[in-house]
Each structure stands twice: as structure tokens, then as C-alpha cells.
Scaffold this motif. Structure first.
Motif, PDB file in Angstrom:
ATOM      1  N   PHE B 337       2.120   3.759 -31.657  1.00  0.00           N
ATOM      2  CA  PHE B 337       2.539   4.448 -30.449  1.00  0.00           C
ATOM      3  C   PHE B 337       3.080   5.842 -30.768  1.00  0.00           C
ATOM      4  O   PHE B 337       3.327   6.647 -29.886  1.00  0.00           O
ATOM      5  CB  PHE B 337       3.622   3.613 -29.768  1.00  0.00           C
ATOM      6  N   GLY B 338       3.289   6.107 -32.064  1.00  0.00           N
ATOM      7  CA  GLY B 338       3.785   7.419 -32.453  1.00  0.00           C
ATOM      8  C   GLY B 338       5.264   7.421 -32.794  1.00  0.00           C
ATOM      9  O   GLY B 338       5.795   8.413 -33.251  1.00  0.00           O
ATOM     10  N   GLY B 339       5.939   6.288 -32.575  1.00  0.00           N
ATOM     11  CA  GLY B 339       7.354   6.194 -32.935  1.00  0.00           C
ATOM     12  C   GLY B 339       7.495   5.824 -34.405  1.00  0.00           C
ATOM     13  O   GLY B 339       6.514   5.700 -35.140  1.00  0.00           O
ATOM     14  N   ARG B 340       8.723   5.651 -34.835  1.00  0.00           N
ATOM     15  CA  ARG B 340       8.970   5.312 -36.221  1.00  0.00           C
ATOM     16  C   ARG B 340      10.002   4.194 -36.233  1.00  0.00           C
ATOM     17  O   ARG B 340      10.949   4.212 -35.446  1.00  0.00           O
ATOM     18  CB  ARG B 340       9.530   6.552 -36.929  1.00  0.00           C
TER      19      ARG B 340
ATOM     20  N   LYS C  12      -1.546   9.148 -24.488  1.00  0.00           N
ATOM     21  CA  LYS C  12      -0.908   8.999 -23.178  1.00  0.00           C
ATOM     22  C   LYS C  12       0.620   9.068 -23.328  1.00  0.00           C
ATOM     23  O   LYS C  12       1.310   9.593 -22.463  1.00  0.00           O
ATOM     24  CB  LYS C  12      -1.305   7.668 -22.543  1.00  0.00           C
ATOM     25  N   ALA C  13       1.113   8.525 -24.435  1.00  0.00           N
ATOM     26  CA  ALA C  13       2.559   8.575 -24.689  1.00  0.00           C
ATOM     27  C   ALA C  13       3.016  10.024 -24.781  1.00  0.00           C
ATOM     28  O   ALA C  13       4.039  10.391 -24.197  1.00  0.00           O
ATOM     29  CB  ALA C  13       2.885   7.826 -25.974  1.00  0.00           C
ATOM     30  N   ASP C  14       2.245  10.850 -25.473  1.00  0.00           N
ATOM     31  CA  ASP C  14       2.619  12.257 -25.622  1.00  0.00           C
ATOM     32  C   ASP C  14       2.702  12.941 -24.262  1.00  0.00           C
ATOM     33  O   ASP C  14       3.616  13.724 -23.999  1.00  0.00           O
ATOM     34  CB  ASP C  14       1.598  12.977 -26.517  1.00  0.00           C
ATOM     35  N   VAL C  15       1.719  12.637 -23.398  1.00  0.00           N
ATOM     36  CA  VAL C  15       1.711  13.229 -22.054  1.00  0.00           C
ATOM     37  C   VAL C  15       2.983  12.832 -21.296  1.00  0.00           C
ATOM     38  O   VAL C  15       3.648  13.676 -20.686  1.00  0.00           O
ATOM     39  CB  VAL C  15       0.451  12.768 -21.273  1.00  0.00           C
ATOM     40  N   LEU C  16       3.334  11.550 -21.379  1.00  0.00           N
ATOM     41  CA  LEU C  16       4.519  11.075 -20.661  1.00  0.00           C
ATOM     42  C   LEU C  16       5.809  11.675 -21.210  1.00  0.00           C
ATOM     43  O   LEU C  16       6.714  12.035 -20.451  1.00  0.00           O
ATOM     44  CB  LEU C  16       4.595   9.548 -20.727  1.00  0.00           C
ATOM     45  N   ILE C  17       5.875  11.774 -22.534  1.00  0.00           N
ATOM     46  CA  ILE C  17       7.076  12.366 -23.145  1.00  0.00           C
ATOM     47  C   ILE C  17       7.239  13.813 -22.668  1.00  0.00           C
ATOM     48  O   ILE C  17       8.347  14.246 -22.326  1.00  0.00           O
ATOM     49  CB  ILE C  17       6.973  12.328 -24.694  1.00  0.00           C
ATOM     50  N   LYS C  18       6.134  14.538 -22.607  1.00  0.00           N
ATOM     51  CA  LYS C  18       6.184  15.935 -22.102  1.00  0.00           C
ATOM     52  C   LYS C  18       6.690  15.963 -20.672  1.00  0.00           C
ATOM     53  O   LYS C  18       7.547  16.781 -20.320  1.00  0.00           O
ATOM     54  CB  LYS C  18       4.775  16.552 -22.155  1.00  0.00           C
ATOM     55  N   GLY C  55      13.331   6.797 -30.544  1.00  0.00           N
ATOM     56  CA  GLY C  55      13.275   8.027 -31.334  1.00  0.00           C
ATOM     57  C   GLY C  55      12.336   9.069 -30.749  1.00  0.00           C
ATOM     58  O   GLY C  55      12.378  10.233 -31.131  1.00  0.00           O
ATOM     59  N   MET C  56      11.441   8.659 -29.850  1.00  0.00           N
ATOM     60  CA  MET C  56      10.483   9.598 -29.261  1.00  0.00           C
ATOM     61  C   MET C  56      11.068  10.310 -28.052  1.00  0.00           C
ATOM     62  O   MET C  56      10.581  11.355 -27.650  1.00  0.00           O
ATOM     63  CB  MET C  56       9.217   8.836 -28.822  1.00  0.00           C
TER      64      MET C  56
END
Lengths: 90, 355, 381
Positions: B337-340, C12-18, C55-56
Motif C-alpha cells: 500500500f506504500g506504508g512502512r 489510488k492511495a497516493d491520490v487520496l493522500i493528496k 505513517g502515510m
């Protein structure tokens, strides 16, 4: 039985707030009256039972006040004006 | 006494009873027949045949393989005894062979001690012995000595096996958990968690019938190819109990380095992922019986992966992460998911979650 | 893996974080403190740690990990009662896996099993009923735990046992309801939460309506959220959007599973089999009114508490535990005095260290120890 009544059974507190306003006000009034009555009775009971003690305490208090008053006067007289000088504190 | 004075022509006993009884462990004829019929028959080799109290091996025959003896032992208790992709016999051979091989040793000889609960069907025992024999042949090892005990019903769960192995490490091969350096590659030889999932599934108490087979396999061949292609490999360990998460933590601790792995690069079978999803388990902690974690220097990593992929037991080999200079002893994972997140040692055993 | 990977898509996660960052940037809010969002359900907590979601997120969002782990909040006294039942020689005690490690004052079920009790791990109460069918000479007791999510399946199992006339089966009922507990948290004077991620699986059973009071009386927004990491990010975004637009509603992100009206068949089974307890004790939170259920008289023969005398002792939480403050978001797990020292997943003192869904265990397992220490050092420096 429907899902709704099942929910009411599960979460009664959610439905408390849906009470009829008149009934709620009556309940509130009843509660306030009861509280006031209880408070009054507690007061009366207390003073009835403790009257002697209270009067003694008030007398002792007054006597102590007179002693303090005399002391302050004596000190002021000794110190010529300053009641909170270092001499007095010492 | 010399083993050559006992020709293997002596007549072999035969078992007729349908189940194992205490008599088969009593030291008399019944026991001799059992050992002859089931074990000597299956493991057929001149070192075992005399049935002396020990196997005697020429030092010169060992010395041709290298300059150090490797020696290991392991006990095997598994429920159920027969599971998709293997059984306790295969497991007992693979486990000890792999423990030798990951140390850089050529596995050569095995001993086999069996504790049997009375009442175990003879056919079942025969099947397990056969399975050990076939696996030993595949692994290039000889079972040269053994022991059989029969215990009262309830004193053990059908069957326990202990195997001890002897192998020889070639001159120049130096592996150690403390040798990992920042920049090194973390490799695995294929799909992870198959054995753990297969066993949990086969126990049936999860009411899940996933078509997952144990990866149980002897890895000496694959490891030999790996060491040829990447002679400076720092360390290897088979990722059995506790899965790769445990092995990575042990390496990070021993070498005082950090490891970061990439979840997206971690090879997992869809069935195992699904199994773990449903039960709330983490595949990184599931046991493997045919998987190693290898730490290779950066310039040999690609060759190591290629060498493993060229072997039938390493088709899905992958580089799953790197050794880093982070906090010593710490293993982290970049999630898909891109987390760590941190991958810590497991506390207790993994228990399925409720929701 | 289909139907799973779609909800873990990194792009999709990146889009939502933005989108979350943009919303935060233009939002009028008190900049001196982070926005505190509580995810009520332990399933969310697990997902958040499993995928590193916390962390994101921008630093100005703080996730408070709520009380929604039924295993964690089970008080010691109830575990003791369960162990006492399991210790009876005729009993097969069937339980979900993660309830086995919960410490009682004497021992956990896992220890009881090691000491010779017949404790079996099952994955559903129906498995326990099957055990009863297969072992007619034994008494099978199912350890009924969980929120509104698992309550119906236990109820349906009782109804099934009744239909089949199975008499050697009973439930040790520890089912609890999450809604009164959310209210208890909202009533606490040190509350600082700005909004809630609602429990998706509970909502699947009870629908949206029982949460309305949160928006109406307590003026806090809630988004009922799914359990995949993208669900969680999207729900956080929806929550921020409500705050930004000054709205305060119960919204549902998890529409693919949780229907607005809930599941009336499940609710009817619940109503038939259970009645409310006056109060139930929660580990870390104390006694909460009307927060637990017991089996009705009509099904009393399936109630393990009536079938077997249990000690029913109330055991106070260890004094050093600060679970309650962690649950309300007043302190972070690592700020607790015993976190990682006297209280670890191996030897949990408090509720939140017990199951992987508990906030403290999740921090411990997935890296909170280090993070906590770093932050503590940074604040000292």
C-alpha cells in the motif's frame, strides 16, 4: 418482531430522548421537587439535631474574635502604625 | 567388529501383525521383524544392513567433500502425520538435510529414531518408512543407523521421528548470520508460507479446505547451485518455524544491521494469501519446509537469483529486500500500500483473529 | 487476488493522500493541535498497522485507536469464569483463537489447555455445535465473545441447537455492544476527538440509525468505514470533508457490505435470544450501563452461567494500566508507564496489549516502541 424494535431493545438509551416533551417536563419537575424537598428536610434535620453544638460553636467563634481584636489593638499601639512590620511578624 | 564381516545376505524378518504393539518394541523377534521389514527393507544400504549399534564411516570417504564436518539433529512432531504435499517421514529427512545444506555442507548420512504409539497401523508405518527412503534418495543421503521404540497408547501422538545428520563443508565455504553487510541482497527461493498453510488447512479445525500443498523438499541441490553462482553468499537459513520474519530478525540481530523488505516483491501463492486473509494470519510467520532466506553481496545477487530460478525448487526465487544501515536488529517492510511497518519477532503462536 | 488487491492499490492511495493534504491545507481549524480521529473498531486498527497507513497520513491527523477489540476489553473476572468452566472434566470449551491468550487473574485459556483442560479452537459457534453433536457424552461450551457483529451467529447457533434438541451445548455469553461504549467515550470529560471512523461490520448488522445521536447530540461526524487500507483513507477523507464543510452526519463509506437499515434477520435473532444486562465490565473502561447481553430465560438451558456455577468475581484492572486513557486518545500507547516494560504481548497487563487488534499490541508488534521513543526524545530535546 422487526429490526427496529430489536434495536430499541439493544440500545434503550437511544430512545430515551424521543420521549413526549410534556411527560419529560413533568418528570423533570417531579425530580426538582423531590430534590428540593429532600434538601429542605436534610437542612431541618441537621439544625434540629445539632442546634446545641452550633450555638456553642458560634459563641466560641465570637469569643475568639474578641481576643483577636484586642490583640491587634495592642500591637498597633505598640508599633505606632504598622501592623505588618518585621517586628510584629517576629 | 568390522561391518564387512556381516554380509547383507542374512535372512530378513517379515511383519504380519496389522498394527504396532508393545511387542514390536520389546527387543525380541517381533522387533527384529519390524525393523527388518519396514526400515531395513526401505532404507536398503550396506552400512545399515548389519544392524550394529552404530554405523562406521571411513574418514577418508568424508574428507573428499571438504575440510569440516557438519552435524545436526532435529525432532519431528506434526499433526496431521500425512498432509498435502508430504508426511512426517519426508519432513524428517528434508528438515535435517536442509539444516546441513544451509550451512554450506554436502549432506551425507542420517540416523533415524522413531517413537511409535502402540496401535498404529502397520501399513501406515510402512508408508512413512517408504516416504523417508524415497526422500533420502532424492536428497542424496543414506540412512545408516536408527532406533525404534514403541510406547503405550497415549504416551505419544502416533509417531515421533528424530533424525540426526552428518555432512561435510567444502574448503572455503564460510557462512554466518553475523556476516550481513548494508547493501547486501535478501533472497528467497520461492513462494512462502505453503507448509504452514497446508498444515493448518489439513488439521480441519479451520473448516477451510484450501488446495495448498506443503513445500517440503530437500534443498541441497538448489543450495549447491546457489553457492556456485554466488560464492560469497553471506548466510543462509531455512525459514521453518516462525517463517521468514523470524529468520530475518535473527540475521538482523546477529549482524547488527537493519533489513528492509518489499511486500510487493515477496512471493506468495494466491491461495496462501487468501487463507491468511480469512484467518487473520500473517504469511511472513508461516512455516516453510522447502524455503531458504539467503543474504548475498550486491554484485552476486542477480546471479544467485538466476541460479535458483534455473533449479526446479527455485522457479519463483526472488530478491525481496536489502540489508540497510538502519537501526541494528530492526526488520521493516514497505507494504504494498506504500506504508512502512516493522516486522518483529512473533510473540507466542499465531492465533486466528475473531473479526 | 481479486476483490482484495483493488482495495490496496498504491496509486489510488497516493491520490487520496493528496486529496487529504489539500483538504487540510484549506481547512479552518485549530493549528496548535492535530485533528484526532478515532477508529472505533479493532479491525481498522489492525489494518492501519498492517499497511502502515498511519505513517502515510499528514502529521496533523492523529488516529486514536478505539475500544473495538472484543478480545481486548474482556475483563479478567470473565476470563477466570471461562477457565473455571473449562476446568470441569466433562466440558469441551470451544473458543475463537485470539481469546485464548487473554490473561485472567489465574491463567489464560491457553495455559488452561496446557494444564490439561479440553480447550478447542473453533472458527464459528456452529463448529462448537458440531462438537456437541459429535460428543454427546460431553458438555460443549462456546465462549461467546464479540460485538454486534458476532452476536447474531451465536444467537442463530442457540436457535439451531434448540431446533435439533441438542442439550449438551451452551454459551458462556460475553457479547457486548459497541454503541453504549461510544457514548461513554463521548461523555468523558477529557474527550478531544474530532470524528469517528465507524465500525463497518457492526453496521452490517445494526445499520446507520443507532449512531445518529453522535452527530445530533454530540456534534461529531462519523463515517462507517470498510477494513481495507483504501477504505480507511477514503473514510478519513470523507470525515475531513464533513469537518471542512461544517457538516456533522453519519455517512457510510462501506456501502458494499453495510446497508443503511442493517440486517433485520440478524437483529431479530439477537432480540429473540438475548436481553440486555444492567451493566457490563470492560477491561480498561470500567463498568458501562447496558453494554452487554445475556441469554434470555426462554433459552436458559443454553446458558453456561446457569448450567455451571461460576465464581463471577470482579477483578480490578491492574492499577498501573492506563488503557482507559489510551482508548480515549488522551495518551498514546507508548506514553503509558508500563508499555513495553511490565506490559508486553507476552505478558499483557492491560486490555490493549492482548490481541493484535489492540492498539498497544499493534504498536509493539509493528514498530510503535521505536517511534514512541523517538518522539519522546524529540520532545525532551
Amino acid at each position: 418482531m422487526t429490526g427496529n424494535s430489536a434495536l430499541e431493545g439493544l440500545y434503550p438509551f437511544l430512545h430515551d430522548k424521543e420521549q413526549d416533551p410534556a411527560a419529560r417536563d413533568a418528570g423533570l419537575l417531579h425530580s426538582i421537587e423531590a430534590k428540593a424537598r429532600e434538601s429542605r428536610e436534610a437542612n431541618a434535620r441537621f439544625f434540629a439535631q445539632q442546634a446545641g453544638v452550633l450555638i456553642d460553636a458560634a459563641k466560641a467563634h465570637a469569643a475568639a474574635y474578641h481576643i483577636l481584636w484586642d490583640l491587634v489593638h495592642t500591637l498597633l499601639a505598640d508599633n505606632r502604625g504598622s501592623a505588618i512590620s518585621k517586628d510584629v511578624a517576629a | 567388529m568390522n561391518m564387512i564381516s556381516f554380509p547383507s545376505r542374512r535372512s530378513r524378518g517379515k511383519v504380519h501383525a496389522p498394527t504396532v504393539t508393545l511387542a514390536h518394541g520389546g527387543g525380541g523377534k517381533a522387533m527384529k521383524d519390524l525393523i527388518d521389514d519396514l526400515f531395513v527393507g526401505a532404507f536398503d544400504n550396506p552400512l545399515l544392513a548389519p544392524l550394529d549399534d552404530q554405523a562406521r564411516i571411513d574418514l577418508s570417504s568424508l574428507a573428499q567433500y571438504g575440510d569440516r564436518l557438519a552435524f545436526t539433529t532435529d525432532s519431528f512432531v506434526v499433526d496431521p502425520l500425512i498432509f498435502p504435499g508430504g508426511d512426517i517421514g519426508k519432513l524428517a529427512v528434508c528438515g535435517t538435510v536442509n539444516d546441513l545444506a544451509v550451512g554450506g555442507a554436502v549432506p551425507l548420512y542420517l540416523s533415524c529414531a522413531v517413537i511409535i504409539e502402540e496401535g498404529v497401523p502397520m501399513d501406515f508405518l510402512r508408508r512413512i518408512a517408504q516416504s523417508m527412503a524415497v526422500t533420502a534418495q532424492e536428497a542424496g543421503v543414506t540412512i545408516v543407523t536408527g532406533d525404534t521404540k514403541v510406547v503405550n497408547k497415549g504416551a505419544c501422538d502416533q509417531m515421533f521421528i528424530t533424525t540426526t545428520g552428518v555432512g561435510v563443508v567444502a574448503a572455503g565455504v564460510e557462512l554466518g548470520a553475523h556476516r550481513a553487510r548494508p547493501g547486501d541482497a535478501v533472497l528467497v527461493n520461492g513462494l512462502l508460507g505453503d507448509h504452514g498453510a497446508a498444515i493448518l488447512g489439513a488439521r480441519g479445525d479451520m473448516a477451510l479446505r484450501a488446495p495448498i500443498e506443503s513445500d517440503c523438499a530437500p534443498l541441497q541441490g538448489l543450495i549447491a547451485r546457489l553457492l556456485e553462482a554466488a560464492p560469497n553468499t553471506r548466510f543462509m537459513r531455512d525459514a521453518t518455524r516462525g517463517g521468514i520474519a523470524t529468520v530475518l530478525n535473527e540475521i538482523a540481530e546477529a549482524s547488527q544491521i537493519a533489513i528492509e523488505i518489499d511486500e510487493a516483491a515477496t512471493p506468495l501463492r494466491d491461495e496462501v494469501r487468501g487463507f491468511c486473509e480469512i484467518l487473520g494470519l500473517d504469511p511472513l510467520y508461516l512455516a516453510n519446509e522447502g524455503k531458504i532466506v539467503a543474504i548475498a553481496p550486491p554484485d552476486e545477487a542477480a546471479a544467485a537469483v538466476d541460479a535458483m530460478r534455473a533449479h526446479p525448487l527455485g522457479r519463483q526465487a526472488a530478491l525481496i529486500g536489502h540489508v540497510t544501515a538502519g537501526e541494528p536488529g530492526r526488520v521493516a517492510m514497505r507494504t504494498i500500500f506504500g506504508g512502512r511497518r516493522i516486522v518483529d519477532m512473533l510473540v507466542g503462536e499465531q492465533l486466528p483473529r475473531i473479526c | 487476488m481479486r476483490y482484495v488487491d483493488e482495495f490496496r492499490d498504491r496509486a489510488k492511495a497516493d491520490v487520496l493522500i493528496k486529496a487529504i493534504e489539500q483538504l487540510l491545507a484549506r481547512m479552518k481549524r485549530d493549528e496548535t493541535r492535530p485533528l484526532q480521529i478515532m477508529e472505533v473498531c479493532g479491525g481498522h486498527t489492525h489494518s492501519i498497522f498492517r499497511y502502515g497507513v498511519e505513517g502515510m497520513l499528514p502529521k496533523s491527523i492523529e488516529l486514536v485507536h478505539g475500544p473495538g477489540c472484543p478480545v481486548c476489553v474482556l475483563p479478567m473476572g470473565r476470563v477466570d469464569d471461562g477457565v473455571a468452566i473449562a476446568e470441569r472434566p466433562e466440558v469441551i470449551f470451544a473458543t475463537f483463537g485470539d481469546a485464548m491468550r487473554v490473561p485472567g487473574s489465574r491463567k489464560s485459556l491457553l495455559q488452561a489447555k496446557a494444564d490439561g483442560c479440553d480447550v478447542r479452537m473453533v472458527y464459528s459457534p456452529m463448529d462448537a455445535l458440531a462438537l456437541a453433536r459429535r460428543n454427546p457424552e460431553r458438555e460443549v461450551v462456546f465462549f461467546g465473545i464479540g460485538f454486534e457483529t458476532t452476536m447474531p451467529s451465536t444467537a442463530l447457533t442457540v436457535l439451531q441447537a434448540e431446533r435439533e434438541g441438542i442439550e449438551n451445548f451452551s454459551i458462556f455469553c460475553n457479547h457486548i455492544t459497541i454503541v453504549p461504549t461510544i457514548k461513554a467515550i463521548l461523555d468523558s470529560p477529557d474527550l478531544r476527538l474530532d470524528g469517528f471512523l465507524g465500525p463497518g461490520h457492526v453496521s452490517m448488522v445494526i445499520g446507520d440509525a443507532p449512531y445518529e445521536f453522535i452527530a445530533r447530540y454530540y456534534k461529531r461526524p462519523m463515517v462507517i468505514a470498510g477494513f481495507e487500507p483504501l477504505d480507511i483513507l477514503q473514510s478519513i477523507w470523507m470525515l475531513l470533508k464533513q469537518i471542512d464543510e461544517g457538516r456533522c452526519e453519519i455517512e457510510n463509506q462501506y456501502t458494499r457490505v453495510a446497508a443503511r437499515e442493517g440486517n433485520s434477520i440478524a437483529l431479530q435473532a439477537v432480540a429473540r435470544v438475548y436481553e440486555l444486562r444492567e451493566f457490563f465490565e470492560w477491561r480498561g473502561l470500567g463498568s458501562i450501563d447496558h453494554s452487554g447481553v445475556k441469554i434470555r430465560d426462554a433459552y436458559g438451558r443454553f446458558d453456561a452461567e446457569r448450567k455451571f456455577a461460576v465464581p463471577n468475581a470482579r477483578i480490578a484492572d491492574p492499577k498501573s494500566c492506563q488503557c482507559g486513557e489510551v482508548l480515549k486518545g488522551v495518551i498514546k500507547p507508548w506514553q503509558c508507564k508500563v508499555f513495553g516494560r511490565a506490559c508486553t504481548p507476552e505478558t499483557p497487563l492491560g486490555a490493549l496489549m492482548v490481541s493484535s487488534e489492540g492498539a498497544c499490541a499493534a504498536y509493539y508488534q509493528y514498530g510503535g516502541v521505536k517511534r514512541g521513543r523517538d518522539e519522546a526524545e524529540a520532545s525532551v530535546a
